[in-house]
Scaffold this motif. Structure first.
Motif, PDB file in Angstrom:
ATOM      1  N   LEU A 291      -1.800   5.328   4.372  1.00 15.93           N
ATOM      2  CA  LEU A 291      -1.794   4.971   5.782  1.00 15.93           C
ATOM      3  C   LEU A 291      -0.806   5.871   6.522  1.00 15.93           C
TER       4      LEU A 291
ATOM      5  N   ALA B 156      -4.559  -0.125  -3.281  1.00 19.63           N
ATOM      6  CA  ALA B 156      -4.210  -1.532  -3.145  1.00 19.63           C
ATOM      7  C   ALA B 156      -4.186  -2.203  -4.510  1.00 19.63           C
TER       8      ALA B 156
ATOM      9  N   MET C 150      -7.185   0.839   2.094  1.00 18.86           N
ATOM     10  CA  MET C 150      -6.101   1.535   1.412  1.00 18.86           C
ATOM     11  C   MET C 150      -6.682   2.468   0.352  1.00 18.86           C
TER      12      MET C 150
ATOM     13  N   ASP D  52       2.449   2.470   3.890  1.00 14.47           N
ATOM     14  CA  ASP D  52       2.320   1.277   4.734  1.00 14.47           C
ATOM     15  C   ASP D  52       3.685   0.869   5.286  1.00 14.47           C
TER      16      ASP D  52
ATOM     17  N   LYS E 215      -4.780  -5.513   1.737  1.00 12.29           N
ATOM     18  CA  LYS E 215      -5.285  -4.157   1.534  1.00 12.29           C
ATOM     19  C   LYS E 215      -6.411  -4.137   0.508  1.00 12.29           C
TER      20      LYS E 215
ATOM     21  N   THR F  88       3.456   1.311  -4.774  1.00 11.36           N
ATOM     22  CA  THR F  88       3.537   0.916  -3.369  1.00 11.36           C
ATOM     23  C   THR F  88       4.981   0.926  -2.889  1.00 11.36           C
TER      24      THR F  88
ATOM     25  N   GLY G 266       0.831  -1.202   0.000  1.00 13.33           N
ATOM     26  CA  GLY G 266       0.000   0.000   0.000  1.00 13.33           C
ATOM     27  C   GLY G 266       0.860   1.245   0.000  1.00 13.33           C
TER      28      GLY G 266
END
Length: 432
Positions: free
Chosen positions: A243, A206, A239, A89, A201, A117, A86
């Motif tokens: 986050l 995601a 997500m 994350d 996620k 990500t 994510g």
């Protein structure tokens, strides 16, 4: 057997035999199958999926493509955690330290960033000197002594996955349930861990955009784990927005350290405590998740989790002065604010677009061999549901160039301000 016939078979939505999947995995490891044919099969799998049997076979063949770590010499139940990826994350970092502080061994084999990500290893490498590539025996010895280590897969752990993992990123075949499931579980099973908690996620940032897709992946992962006798559970978390408050390698190490000092953002803390509670129960240090949560909170209050994180930095060659002095890490030259264009409430902050914006600044990879700029990223000042005033800064862009017009436009396009907005739900479902 010919690779072109296997590609043709999957392209035409037929089920591959065990022998054909084994041929593919063996050819990837030996290098006899060229990248363009591997990529072609990945795309065919992406579009036409795999049966449960194909998924299990691919996972086990990838696991058996290299060595299995023998962690039996480490006392206690070894517990690991994995996220499907994510934006912002950094959960693994504070989580591993908190669980280790309770006395549970956490042997964590992590990955690098894929697309928009971030990768746990990339974040750790923002700490000067930190080594994510260490030998298997050193890894085992460190977990014995310090209760945790976070490393990349060694050359002998699921080597088929290493090559496939890199090709998925650059061929846009990342968000495929059989490819994600086999990648995650082949490494986790080969790494010798006893129990695994998986954070799947869901949402815009995601790989699985919808709740139904996320549920399918979560169940696939848990079923594979159960099939080989591993204690395994998963939860599905949001997500749709990043986050925490920071996106970018150095920035996310800062936020990790803030959380371990008791100053982390609430959404990140809640997810860490929830995942960690299941890890503590699986590690048989608590009977209920409620009891486990209190134990984890205590590791922040008494500083023991921060001590574990510092011990890991030292053991893996990093500069432990980062604990108190964030300036030892790379930082961007410019900080550019993004002001709100109207009053209201923040109704949307698309995680995928924020991740892509950070990547375009240099914080992520568009190609597998791209070099990262560890200091760049995006710092959020508002989350969905927060009240916003016109002219107020929504976020800060950390960049090494003052010309970020393209990134600013991208960010404005992914933000919506409305007359009302509710915060997102953080956890949607638990699969035990």
């Amino acid at each position: 057997m010919r690779m072109v016939d296997i590609i043709d078979k999957k392209r035409n939505k037929q089920e591959l035999t065990d022998a054909e999947i084994q041929f593919f995995v063996d050819g990837v490891v030996s290098g006899e199958i060229p990248d363009y044919q591997t990529s072609a099969l990945l795309m065919a799998i992406f579009f036409n999926n795999m049966t449960d049997h194909e998924r299990s076979t691919l996972t086990l063949d990838m696991m058996n493509s290299g060595d299995h770590l023998d962690l039996s010499g480490i006392p206690g139940i070894k517990v690991d955690k994995h996220s499907t990826g994510g934006v912002g994350d950094k959960v693994s970092l504070p989580l591993a330290a908190m669980v280790a502080a309770i006395g549970i061994p956490v042997p964590m084999i992590s990955g690098r960033g894929l697309g928009h990500t971030g990768g746990t290893l990339d974040k750790l490498e923002a700490i000067p000197g930190f080594k994510v590539e260490i030998g298997e025996q050193d890894f085992i010895d460190q977990v014995k002594q310090e209760k945790l280590a976070i490393i990349g897969a060694t050359g002998n752990i699921a080597p088929a996955d290493k090559k496939i993992y890199a090709l998925r990123d650059v061929t846009d075949t990342v968000d495929s349930i059989p490819l994600i499931a086999s990648s995650i579980m082949s490494k986790k099973i080969a790494s010798g861990t006893d129990a695994l908690v998986i954070d799947v996620k869901t949402g815009s940032g995601a790989f699985m955009k919808t709740l139904s897709e996320s549920e399918e992946l979560a169940h696939a992962l848990v079923e594979i784990g159960k099939g080989v006798g591993m204690k395994c559970m998963a939860l599905i978390s949001d997500m749709n927005q990043p986050l925490g408050n920071k996106v970018g390698n150095t920035l996310e190490i800062e936020e990790t350290l803030d959380l371990l000092k008791g100053n982390g953002p609430q959404d990140l803390l809640n997810l860490v405590l929830t995942l960690g509670s299941y890890m503590v129960v699986l590690g048989q240090k608590a009977e209920t998740v409620e009891e486990a949560r209190k134990m984890l909170e205590a590791t922040i209050a008494d500083g023991s989790a921060l001590d574990r994180f510092k011990a890991m930095i030292i053991a893996q060659g990093g500069d432990s002065s980062v604990i108190d002095d964030y300036s030892v890490m790379p930082h961007a030259q410019f900080k550019i604010e993004l002001p709100a264009k109207q009053d209201g409430y923040l109704a949307q902050l698309s995680a995928d677009e924020v991740g892509i914006a950070s990547m375009k600044l240099g914080g992520g990879r568009e190609k597998a061999d791209d070099q990262l700029d560890y200091g760049v990223g995006i710092e959020l000042h508002k989350k969905v549901g927060d009240k916003v005033k016109k002219g107020e800064s929504l976020l800060t862009i950390h960049a090494d160039s003052s010309d970020v017009a393209e990134v600013q436009e991208m960010l404005y396009n992914c933000i919506k301000i409305a007359d009302e907005a509710k915060p997102y739900q953080m956890i949607y479902e638990v699969i035990e």
